[in-house]
Design a protein around this motif. Structure first.
Motif, PDB file in Angstrom:
ATOM      1  N   GLY A 303       0.841  -1.202   0.000  1.00  0.00           N
ATOM      2  CA  GLY A 303       0.000   0.000   0.000  1.00  0.00           C
ATOM      3  C   GLY A 303       0.870   1.242   0.000  1.00  0.00           C
ATOM      4  O   GLY A 303       2.103   1.161   0.040  1.00  0.00           O
ATOM      5  N   MET A 304       0.211   2.383  -0.049  1.00  0.00           N
ATOM      6  CA  MET A 304       0.914   3.674  -0.047  1.00  0.00           C
ATOM      7  C   MET A 304       0.292   4.574   1.025  1.00  0.00           C
ATOM      8  O   MET A 304      -0.892   4.452   1.332  1.00  0.00           O
ATOM      9  N   GLY A 305       1.086   5.511   1.532  1.00  0.00           N
ATOM     10  CA  GLY A 305       0.567   6.516   2.464  1.00  0.00           C
ATOM     11  C   GLY A 305      -0.065   5.881   3.692  1.00  0.00           C
ATOM     12  O   GLY A 305       0.503   4.979   4.326  1.00  0.00           O
ATOM     13  N   SER A 306      -1.263   6.324   4.019  1.00  0.00           N
ATOM     14  CA  SER A 306      -1.954   5.774   5.194  1.00  0.00           C
ATOM     15  C   SER A 306      -2.229   4.290   5.013  1.00  0.00           C
ATOM     16  O   SER A 306      -2.210   3.522   5.980  1.00  0.00           O
ATOM     17  N   SER A 307      -2.502   3.890   3.770  1.00  0.00           N
ATOM     18  CA  SER A 307      -2.758   2.463   3.534  1.00  0.00           C
ATOM     19  C   SER A 307      -1.502   1.647   3.839  1.00  0.00           C
ATOM     20  O   SER A 307      -1.586   0.537   4.366  1.00  0.00           O
ATOM     21  N   TYR A 308      -0.337   2.219   3.537  1.00  0.00           N
ATOM     22  CA  TYR A 308       0.912   1.521   3.887  1.00  0.00           C
ATOM     23  C   TYR A 308       1.040   1.422   5.417  1.00  0.00           C
ATOM     24  O   TYR A 308       1.384   0.365   5.952  1.00  0.00           O
ATOM     25  N   PRO A 349      -3.182  -6.232  -1.386  1.00  0.00           N
ATOM     26  CA  PRO A 349      -3.040  -4.807  -1.689  1.00  0.00           C
ATOM     27  C   PRO A 349      -4.138  -4.017  -0.967  1.00  0.00           C
ATOM     28  O   PRO A 349      -5.287  -4.446  -0.956  1.00  0.00           O
ATOM     29  N   VAL A 350      -3.743  -2.886  -0.379  1.00  0.00           N
ATOM     30  CA  VAL A 350      -4.717  -2.066   0.355  1.00  0.00           C
ATOM     31  C   VAL A 350      -4.812  -0.692  -0.296  1.00  0.00           C
ATOM     32  O   VAL A 350      -3.795  -0.046  -0.535  1.00  0.00           O
ATOM     33  N   SER A 351      -6.038  -0.257  -0.584  1.00  0.00           N
ATOM     34  CA  SER A 351      -6.214   1.074  -1.169  1.00  0.00           C
ATOM     35  C   SER A 351      -7.659   1.517  -0.985  1.00  0.00           C
ATOM     36  O   SER A 351      -8.569   0.858  -1.486  1.00  0.00           O
ATOM     37  N   GLU A 355      -7.582   2.995  -6.709  1.00  0.00           N
ATOM     38  CA  GLU A 355      -7.104   3.607  -7.950  1.00  0.00           C
ATOM     39  C   GLU A 355      -5.644   4.031  -7.867  1.00  0.00           C
ATOM     40  O   GLU A 355      -5.130   4.613  -8.824  1.00  0.00           O
ATOM     41  N   THR A 356      -4.995   3.843  -6.726  1.00  0.00           N
ATOM     42  CA  THR A 356      -3.622   4.317  -6.559  1.00  0.00           C
ATOM     43  C   THR A 356      -2.701   3.624  -7.565  1.00  0.00           C
ATOM     44  O   THR A 356      -2.533   2.394  -7.520  1.00  0.00           O
ATOM     45  N   ALA A 357      -2.098   4.429  -8.446  1.00  0.00           N
ATOM     46  CA  ALA A 357      -1.347   3.863  -9.571  1.00  0.00           C
ATOM     47  C   ALA A 357      -0.241   2.907  -9.103  1.00  0.00           C
ATOM     48  O   ALA A 357      -0.058   1.830  -9.685  1.00  0.00           O
ATOM     49  N   GLY A 401     -12.968  13.941   2.891  1.00  0.00           N
ATOM     50  CA  GLY A 401     -11.710  14.553   3.336  1.00  0.00           C
ATOM     51  C   GLY A 401     -10.560  13.862   2.602  1.00  0.00           C
ATOM     52  O   GLY A 401     -10.519  12.636   2.529  1.00  0.00           O
ATOM     53  N   VAL A 402      -9.647  14.667   2.061  1.00  0.00           N
ATOM     54  CA  VAL A 402      -8.543  14.058   1.304  1.00  0.00           C
ATOM     55  C   VAL A 402      -7.665  13.215   2.231  1.00  0.00           C
ATOM     56  O   VAL A 402      -7.178  12.153   1.848  1.00  0.00           O
ATOM     57  N   ALA A 403      -7.476  13.688   3.445  1.00  0.00           N
ATOM     58  CA  ALA A 403      -6.689  12.900   4.399  1.00  0.00           C
ATOM     59  C   ALA A 403      -7.554  11.736   4.908  1.00  0.00           C
ATOM     60  O   ALA A 403      -8.677  11.937   5.368  1.00  0.00           O
ATOM     61  N   LYS A 489       1.453  16.427   8.918  1.00  0.00           N
ATOM     62  CA  LYS A 489       2.036  17.017   7.710  1.00  0.00           C
ATOM     63  C   LYS A 489       0.937  17.403   6.726  1.00  0.00           C
ATOM     64  O   LYS A 489       0.905  18.505   6.207  1.00  0.00           O
ATOM     65  N   GLU A 490       0.063  16.434   6.456  1.00  0.00           N
ATOM     66  CA  GLU A 490      -0.948  16.646   5.419  1.00  0.00           C
ATOM     67  C   GLU A 490      -1.865  17.816   5.732  1.00  0.00           C
ATOM     68  O   GLU A 490      -2.159  18.622   4.873  1.00  0.00           O
ATOM     69  N   LEU A 491      -2.313  17.866   6.993  1.00  0.00           N
ATOM     70  CA  LEU A 491      -3.361  18.833   7.327  1.00  0.00           C
ATOM     71  C   LEU A 491      -2.832  20.198   7.701  1.00  0.00           C
ATOM     72  O   LEU A 491      -3.436  21.206   7.396  1.00  0.00           O
TER      73      LEU A 491
HETATM   74  O1  M6R Z   1      -6.406   5.331  -2.037  1.00  0.00           O
HETATM   75  P1  M6R Z   1      -5.219   4.773  -1.314  1.00  0.00           P
HETATM   76  O2  M6R Z   1      -5.556   4.229   0.004  1.00  0.00           O
HETATM   77  O3  M6R Z   1      -4.463   3.798  -2.147  1.00  0.00           O
HETATM   78  O4  M6R Z   1      -4.275   6.026  -1.104  1.00  0.00           O
HETATM   79  C1  M6R Z   1      -2.967   5.884  -0.651  1.00  0.00           C
HETATM   80  C2  M6R Z   1      -2.414   7.208  -0.206  1.00  0.00           C
HETATM   81  O5  M6R Z   1      -2.365   8.099  -1.287  1.00  0.00           O
HETATM   82  C3  M6R Z   1      -3.262   7.849   0.917  1.00  0.00           C
HETATM   83  O6  M6R Z   1      -3.344   7.018   2.017  1.00  0.00           O
HETATM   84  C4  M6R Z   1      -2.679   9.204   1.331  1.00  0.00           C
HETATM   85  O7  M6R Z   1      -1.479   9.021   1.995  1.00  0.00           O
HETATM   86  C5  M6R Z   1      -3.726   9.925   2.151  1.00  0.00           C
HETATM   87  N1  M6R Z   1      -3.762  11.293   1.797  1.00  0.00           N
HETATM   88  C6  M6R Z   1      -3.509   9.777   3.599  1.00  0.00           C
HETATM   89  O8  M6R Z   1      -4.257  10.621   4.382  1.00  0.00           O
END
Ligand code: M6R
Length: 610
Positions: A303-308, A349-351, A355-357, A401-403, A489-491
């Protein structure tokens, strides 16, 4: 990230396109534009830097005729956010216009070749070479489908593209290459709606089809045709059966604030069909029916970001509770390191977006290598769903919310439940009555935090002017320290680092001073004494410590500056509660700094480029 819409309609085209784009606003973007073809068969484009409401105001008196158009919300990759670089983008003759999600990696080389052929370029975008490439093939008398096929073959990278042209004024064309977000094409009584996601289709009834890699479509009011390798193919049309969900802020000022407060209810919803509190058993019977989870010897989470961060915690839980060797990888690193995966490994895979490329590419690679996969996603009918063919849904409803907040929580809960499920199947003694009682109580403990959030607000206010933060945790709360730093960081655009506390002496300790607050997550369990040593070391160096703990009675008040506490549970469960606290801390700091809570700068909800 970028969003695409297209319509063929009898309704006012401009309003329809803007409504569709507004539905995609949550994905994050920095400019907007639409193109229509009027009764004179000419293309008109209007576009602007900034938000949809500014775009709509700017062009409120501009009438656009016709019944066909495409629209785009752009998240800048090549070239600054500006009116010029916003999509739709013309070819150099202004005879066709395209909107594009993704990145063309060989655009400079293509641009050079096209300039030699006499094409002009007016933007800094990679997209302009798609418009001019299609145009160059049309000039060589290729059909539109052949021109698009040749364009798709020539570009390297990922692309989801819509095309309109004065040569075919009643038709929208499109193609998809790789993973740059979805394209859904839907029809209903002669009207066509095209979009990056289900919500923006605007139809509550009708049929839709999803474009796959290397497919091209043409759509007009009479027909929709799909091609691959220049051959017409027939695809399965599905019924639209998801009514678009109207999401409001309710009594909250921000969507994210509401989403944090929704977590206790969502947590209870996620028990349903999975945890049987009467018979004390765990199952995914209605969800995972294509694979038998018990057959896997190893698990690899990506995963990426929070999903990671959620994956990292999941790997701790699955190893500790189910005793199955589990690792996790950042999808973007995993994809390109030629991963060696043992046979009998399940890939998860977590998302939330599906759609995370980076995650799509990594999952696709695993599919090509023949591994079984089970994805954890929030949005249904997404690319990740289709690649893995097995999904567990987060049941978090739409997150605006984007975050990520509630989707992070749902992911944690699913991973924890998977760990319990696997442990149950190996007759672990852990799966006892107490565990079920504790698990059931988590939503109540979350409510206790939310009901008493004034203290967190007060502490956030005190720290809202600081520029740097260090988040420390061990064990289950190390991933939450990472998530805490990410949310901050994000907010609030404050620099924050999340570390396993054991790492502190190996470098980060040099940063400690009174202007660098340390947020230490200290829970009762095997890490307690180690965490106490860490904060004592920080205190000895004049550090400013905020302690987040479920066992304040085991800490001396003189060791920290501020305390946020939450209900005591077995350490296994503590991340569910520490998560709510770090979310509140970040949102309150950002509110204090008067920032855009739901759409922080530069961020996108669906990250559709690698
Ligand atoms: O849609 P996804 O869960 O795959 O997104 C992964 C990251 O882009 C996502 O978690 C990002 O880090 C967020 N903005 C976290 O708040």
């Amino acid at each position: 990230m970028c969003g695409i819409v297209g319509n063929i309609t009898n309704k006012p085209i401009k309003d329809l396109l803007i409504n569709g784009l507004t539905e995609l606003e949550y994905r994050g973007y920095d400019s907007v534009g639409i193109a229509t073809i009027g009764s004179d068969n000419k293309i008109s484009i209007i576009k602007n830097k900034g938000k949809i409401k500014d775009f709509a105001n700017k062009y409120q008196n501009k009438s656009l005729q016709g019944n066909l158009g495409i629209g785009h919300t752009r998240w800048a990759t090549h070239g600054i956010p500006s009116e010029t670089n916003a999509h739709p983008i013309y070819d150099s003759d202004k005879k066709l216009a395209v909107v594009h999600n993704g990145i063309i990696e060989n655009y400079l080389e293509i641009k050079k070749d096209l300039i030699k052929e006499g094409f002009e370029f007016f933007t800094d975008t990679d997209t302009e070479c798609i418009a001019n490439l299609i145009s160059s093939f049309l000039k060589k008398d290729y059909t539109m489908i052949d021109s698009i096929t040749k364009t798709s073959e020539r570009i390297i990278g990922h692309a989801a593209v819509l095309v309109i042209s004065e040569y075919f004024p009643s038709t929208i064309f499109g193609f998809k290459k790789g993973f740059a977000g979805s394209i859904l094409v839907s029809k209903n009584n002669g009207e066509i709606s095209i979009s990056s996601d289900m919500q923006a289709l605007g139809f509550d009834v009708g049929d839709y089809v999803v474009l796959e890699d290397n497919e091209i479509f043409l759509a007009n009011s009479n027909k929709v045709e799909i091609y691959t390798d220049k051959k017409l193919i027939s695809k399965e049309w599905k019924k639209i059966n998801e009514k678009s969900e109207l999401v409001t802020k309710g009594k909250y000022k921000y969507f994210m604030e509401k989403e944090i407060h929704e977590q206790p209810n969502l947590f209870s919803d996620n028990f349903s069909g999975r945890i049987d509190f009467v018979n004390k058993s765990i199952s995914f019977i209605d969800e995972i029916n294509k694979i038998d989870l018990r057959k896997f010897k190893r698990i690899h989470l990506i995963g990426m970001g929070s999903s990671y961060n959620a994956c990292l915690l999941g790997s701790y839980w699955i190893e500790k509770i189910a005793k199955i060797p589990t690792v996790c990888s950042n999808s973007s690193e995993f994809r390109y390191r030629d991963p060696v995966i043992e046979e009998g490994t399940l890939i998860i895979p977590v998302s939330q977006s599906g759609e995370t490329a980076d995650t799509l590419s990594a999952s696709h690679l695993m599919k090509q290598s023949g591994y079984d996969q089970l994805s954890i996603v929030n949005a249904k009918n997404t690319e990740l769903d289709r690649i893995t063919n097995n999904s567990i849904y987060m049941r978090a409803n739409k997150e605006i919310g984007v975050a990520s907040t509630k989707t992070f929580m749902s992911t944690l809960q699913i991973l924890f439940t998977i760990a319990l499920y696997l442990a149950q199947n190996s007759n672990s003694k852990l799966i006892n009555n107490k565990l079920f009682d504790d698990y059931k109580n988590i939503p109540n403990y979350m409510n206790n935090i939310l009901d008493n959030s004034e203290l967190i607000k007060k502490i956030s206010k005190k720290y809202s002017e600081y520029s740097n933060f260090l988040y420390l945790g061990r064990g289950y709360n190390y991933p939450i320290a990472m998530e805490g730093a990410l949310k901050l960081k994000e907010l609030s655009y404050i620099h924050a680092e999340g570390y396993p506390a054991g790492e502190m002496k190996h470098g980060p300790i040099s940063l400690i001073e009174d202007k660098m607050p340390v947020f230490a997550i200290i829970t009762d369990g095997v890490y307690l004494n180690k965490m106490i040593s860490n904060i004592r070391e920080i205190d000895s160096r004049n550090g400013n410590i905020i302690v987040l703990s479920n066992c304040p009675d085991k800490l001396d008040k003189s060791w920290y500056s501020d305390l946020i506490n939450f209900d005591y549970t077995d350490d296994n469960f503590s991340p569910f509660l520490s998560t709510v606290c770090i979310q509140l801390f970040s949102i309150y700091i950002a509110m204090e700094r008067n920032l855009d809570i739901d759409q922080p700068r530069n961020l996108a909800k669906s990250v559709t480029v690698e």
